[in-house]
Write an enzyme that holds these catalytic residues in place. Structure first.
Site, PDB file in Angstrom:
ATOM      1  N   HIS A  17      33.392  44.013  17.211  1.00  0.00           N
ATOM      2  CA  HIS A  17      32.721  44.570  18.311  1.00  0.00           C
ATOM      3  C   HIS A  17      31.077  44.355  18.415  1.00  0.00           C
ATOM      4  CE1 HIS A  17      35.759  47.942  17.548  1.00  0.00           C
ATOM      5  NE2 HIS A  17      36.152  47.424  18.592  1.00  0.00           N
ATOM      6  N   LYS A  41      42.456  63.113  20.971  1.00  0.00           N
ATOM      7  CA  LYS A  41      42.700  62.717  19.475  1.00  0.00           C
ATOM      8  C   LYS A  41      41.705  63.289  18.437  1.00  0.00           C
ATOM      9  CE  LYS A  41      44.264  57.894  20.738  1.00  0.00           C
ATOM     10  NZ  LYS A  41      43.721  56.511  20.492  1.00  0.00           N
ATOM     11  N   ARG A  90      41.490  39.689  21.313  1.00  0.00           N
ATOM     12  CA  ARG A  90      41.680  39.358  20.182  1.00  0.00           C
ATOM     13  C   ARG A  90      43.115  38.393  20.081  1.00  0.00           C
ATOM     14  NH1 ARG A  90      42.172  44.437  16.597  1.00  0.00           N
ATOM     15  NH2 ARG A  90      43.279  44.968  18.495  1.00  0.00           N
ATOM     16  N   SER A 128      39.791  48.625  14.705  1.00  0.00           N
ATOM     17  CA  SER A 128      39.137  49.881  14.050  1.00  0.00           C
ATOM     18  C   SER A 128      40.244  50.671  13.301  1.00  0.00           C
ATOM     19  CB  SER A 128      38.612  50.792  15.231  1.00  0.00           C
ATOM     20  OG  SER A 128      37.607  50.368  15.624  1.00  0.00           O
TER      21      SER A 128
END
Length: 160
Positions: A17, A41, A90, A128
């Site tokens: 990041h 979440k 990615r 993450s």
């Protein structure tokens, strides 16, 4: 002024990041890193801590600001006069997901555009969720996250 947004949960922020923030910061007059506070979440780190850690990790980037938000990123972008969102990619899998997100953003606001930056190969496996899993099972995260994040995670994990 060309202002761009880079949004995500960044739970936790990784060196991948930070690389995207650094590269995007030279493309725009101002980059706002927006930490999304997803009320649905259970976060690994509280949103306030994520903001503080990113601020520390991007201290060397004078045109990068860090903020948090909940709700639609399009509304946040409108409120901050930003028309570009930056997304790190990615893999082809990421691109497919991000492409649909970009189309949805464009559907919601025709003035918005998305800039995709390819992740450097040395960060292509870092996520993450992968960091959270490594921490859970006692794996090594050194070099995958900024030093301040590593310290905070280790302190947080020891308290659990």
């Amino acid at each position: 002024m060309k202002r761009a947004i880079c949004s995500g949960s960044f739970d936790p922020v990784t060196n991948g990041h930070i690389d995207i923030f650094e590269r995007a910061s030279v493309m725009f007059d101002e980059l706002i890193v927006c930490v999304f506070n997803n009320m649905l979440k259970n976060p690994f780190l509280p949103v306030e801590q994520r903001v503080a850690l990113i601020e520390e990790a991007v201290r060397h980037l004078p045109n990068v600001k860090v903020d948090s938000f909940s709700g639609l990123v399009t509304k946040y972008m409108e409120e901050h006069d930003a028309h570009i969102i930056v997304r790190g990619v990615r893999s082809v899998k990421d691109l497919e997901y991000e492409q649909n997100e970009a189309y949805m953003l464009r559907h919601l606001d025709k003035k918005l555009d998305t800039v995709f930056l390819l992740t450097r190969p040395e960060y292509s496996f870092v996520s993450s969720s992968g960091i959270r899993e490594l921490v859970h099972f006692g794996g090594e995260i050194h070099g995958l996250v900024p030093d301040c994040v590593e310290r905070a995670i280790l302190e947080h994990h020891e308290k659990m």
